[in-house]
Scaffold this motif. Structure first.
Motif, PDB file in Angstrom:
ATOM      1  N   ASN A  17       0.746  -1.137   0.003  1.00 25.30           N
ATOM      2  CA  ASN A  17      -0.015   0.147   0.061  1.00 25.30           C
ATOM      3  C   ASN A  17       1.030   1.167   0.041  1.00 25.30           C
ATOM      4  O   ASN A  17       1.905   1.134   0.717  1.00 25.30           O
ATOM      5  N   VAL A  18       0.305   2.244  -0.673  1.00 22.11           N
ATOM      6  CA  VAL A  18       1.587   3.258  -0.853  1.00 22.11           C
ATOM      7  C   VAL A  18       0.501   4.750  -0.717  1.00 22.11           C
ATOM      8  O   VAL A  18      -0.604   4.733  -1.170  1.00 22.11           O
ATOM      9  N   SER A  19       1.039   5.660  -0.034  1.00 24.93           N
ATOM     10  CA  SER A  19       0.480   6.994   0.097  1.00 24.93           C
ATOM     11  C   SER A  19       1.481   7.987  -0.532  1.00 24.93           C
ATOM     12  O   SER A  19       2.743   7.761  -0.450  1.00 24.93           O
ATOM     13  N   LEU A  20       0.916   8.993  -1.197  1.00 26.12           N
ATOM     14  CA  LEU A  20       1.973   9.723  -1.858  1.00 26.12           C
ATOM     15  C   LEU A  20       1.896  11.059  -1.177  1.00 26.12           C
ATOM     16  O   LEU A  20       1.156  11.308  -0.226  1.00 26.12           O
ATOM     17  N   CYS A  22      -1.522  -2.852 -10.372  1.00 26.70           N
ATOM     18  CA  CYS A  22      -2.010  -1.625  -9.434  1.00 26.70           C
ATOM     19  C   CYS A  22      -3.066  -1.068  -9.380  1.00 26.70           C
ATOM     20  O   CYS A  22      -3.710  -0.905 -10.549  1.00 26.70           O
ATOM     21  N   TYR A  23      -3.533  -0.634  -8.419  1.00 28.23           N
ATOM     22  CA  TYR A  23      -4.883  -0.134  -7.992  1.00 28.23           C
ATOM     23  C   TYR A  23      -5.063   1.290  -7.527  1.00 28.23           C
ATOM     24  O   TYR A  23      -4.053   1.302  -6.507  1.00 28.23           O
ATOM     25  N   LEU A  47      -0.408  -2.165  -4.763  1.00 26.69           N
ATOM     26  CA  LEU A  47       0.455  -2.929  -5.489  1.00 26.69           C
ATOM     27  C   LEU A  47       0.312  -4.182  -5.372  1.00 26.69           C
ATOM     28  O   LEU A  47       0.532  -4.625  -4.338  1.00 26.69           O
ATOM     29  N   LYS A  48       0.412  -5.151  -6.206  1.00 24.91           N
ATOM     30  CA  LYS A  48       0.495  -6.497  -6.010  1.00 24.91           C
ATOM     31  C   LYS A  48       2.039  -6.845  -6.645  1.00 24.91           C
ATOM     32  O   LYS A  48       2.224  -6.569  -8.104  1.00 24.91           O
ATOM     33  N   VAL A  49       2.936  -7.079  -5.765  1.00 20.78           N
ATOM     34  CA  VAL A  49       4.275  -7.434  -6.164  1.00 20.78           C
ATOM     35  C   VAL A  49       4.466  -8.712  -6.043  1.00 20.78           C
ATOM     36  O   VAL A  49       4.389  -9.574  -5.103  1.00 20.78           O
ATOM     37  N   GLY A  80       5.072   9.086  -0.150  1.00 16.66           N
ATOM     38  CA  GLY A  80       5.167   9.327   1.183  1.00 16.66           C
ATOM     39  C   GLY A  80       5.301   8.596   2.157  1.00 16.66           C
ATOM     40  O   GLY A  80       6.427   8.359   2.928  1.00 16.66           O
ATOM     41  N   ASN A  81       4.592   7.226   2.199  1.00 14.05           N
ATOM     42  CA  ASN A  81       4.933   5.897   2.949  1.00 14.05           C
ATOM     43  C   ASN A  81       4.306   4.872   2.344  1.00 14.05           C
ATOM     44  O   ASN A  81       3.411   4.939   1.403  1.00 14.05           O
ATOM     45  N   THR A  82       4.718   3.547   2.660  1.00 14.80           N
ATOM     46  CA  THR A  82       4.599   2.308   2.190  1.00 14.80           C
ATOM     47  C   THR A  82       3.958   1.650   3.361  1.00 14.80           C
ATOM     48  O   THR A  82       4.464   1.667   4.440  1.00 14.80           O
ATOM     49  N   HIS A  83       3.253   0.378   3.041  1.00 17.59           N
ATOM     50  CA  HIS A  83       2.794  -0.568   3.991  1.00 17.59           C
ATOM     51  C   HIS A  83       2.863  -1.693   3.390  1.00 17.59           C
ATOM     52  O   HIS A  83       1.997  -1.966   2.111  1.00 17.59           O
ATOM     53  N   SER A  84       3.759  -2.689   3.707  1.00 19.78           N
ATOM     54  CA  SER A  84       3.640  -4.189   2.982  1.00 19.78           C
ATOM     55  C   SER A  84       2.966  -5.340   3.721  1.00 19.78           C
ATOM     56  O   SER A  84       2.923  -5.373   5.104  1.00 19.78           O
ATOM     57  N   ILE A  85       2.202  -6.102   3.237  1.00 19.18           N
ATOM     58  CA  ILE A  85       1.354  -7.228   3.656  1.00 19.18           C
ATOM     59  C   ILE A  85       1.913  -8.362   2.639  1.00 19.18           C
ATOM     60  O   ILE A  85       1.837  -8.415   1.419  1.00 19.18           O
ATOM     61  N   PHE A  86       2.393  -9.440   3.304  1.00 14.29           N
ATOM     62  CA  PHE A  86       2.773 -10.547   2.689  1.00 14.29           C
ATOM     63  C   PHE A  86       1.765 -11.675   2.644  1.00 14.29           C
ATOM     64  O   PHE A  86       1.284 -12.032   3.763  1.00 14.29           O
ATOM     65  N   VAL A  87       1.898 -12.489   1.564  1.00 13.02           N
ATOM     66  CA  VAL A  87       0.992 -13.336   1.289  1.00 13.02           C
ATOM     67  C   VAL A  87       1.633 -14.682   1.994  1.00 13.02           C
ATOM     68  O   VAL A  87       2.645 -15.118   1.492  1.00 13.02           O
ATOM     69  N   MET A  88       0.820 -15.473   2.796  1.00 15.91           N
ATOM     70  CA  MET A  88       1.376 -16.661   3.400  1.00 15.91           C
ATOM     71  C   MET A  88       0.908 -17.871   2.650  1.00 15.91           C
ATOM     72  O   MET A  88       2.017 -18.953   2.508  1.00 15.91           O
ATOM     73  N   SER A  89      -0.304 -18.188   2.307  1.00 20.01           N
ATOM     74  CA  SER A  89      -0.578 -18.991   1.187  1.00 20.01           C
ATOM     75  C   SER A  89      -1.673 -18.456   0.410  1.00 20.01           C
ATOM     76  O   SER A  89      -2.715 -17.590   0.993  1.00 20.01           O
TER      77      SER A  89
END
Length: 153
Positions: free
Chosen positions: A71-74, A98-99, A109-111, A134-143
């Motif tokens: 997730n990205v904030s401008l 990217c949405y 973003l799906k990376v 401005g900032n980012t927040h990452s969420i990782f897929v476990m399965s």
């Protein structure tokens, strides 16, 4: 928007399951002759309903084992800043989707990358290098529980 009838919907259903079907095979499935099916498929392509044909690759089979949603904030919400960000993201091969979203963040973003060190390089050297962020927040897929590509038509 093109008005789809049952034949158009049938064509789309079959092609979403197997884009390698020939016009002859489609015609057999739909109990129609070759020519109208051929014309319908071309019309669906011309109208942009069928955007393109692709091979779906098993990401883990090619070593792409990490999926993250970032997730990205401008920094500022201006057209120029947003366009600059979008333009840069379009060049990043790691970004699969990217949405522009509402809420706390501006973009999601799906990376997809090989591993955590590659994601860190992406975050620090590519995404972090953009001055529009401005900032980012990452969420990782476990399965992955469900991943579909076919739309209900």
């Amino acid at each position: 928007m093109l008005k789809l009838d049952t034949t158009d919907r049938g064509i789309l259903r079959y092609l979403q399951q197997n884009a390698l079907l020939t016009t002859k095979e489609l015609a057999l499935q739909l109990n129609l002759s070759y020519t109208p099916v051929y014309e319908r498929v071309r019309k669906l392509e011309r109208e942009g309903i069928i955007k393109k044909y692709v091979a779906l690759v098993n990401r883990e089979g090619i070593g792409k084992n990490l999926v993250a949603f970032c997730n990205v904030s401008l920094k500022e919400h201006s057209r120029a800043n947003g366009e600059k960000f979008v333009s840069a993201v379009m060049t990043f091969e790691e970004v699969m989707e990217c949405y522009n979203i509402s809420g706390e963040y501006d973009f999601m973003l799906k990376v997809v990358v090989n591993d955590m060190p590659e994601y860190q390089r992406f975050l620090m050297e590519k995404l972090g290098a953009l001055d529009s962020i401005g900032n980012t927040h990452s969420i990782f897929v476990m399965s992955e529980i469900k991943h579909e590509t076919a739309l209900k038509v």
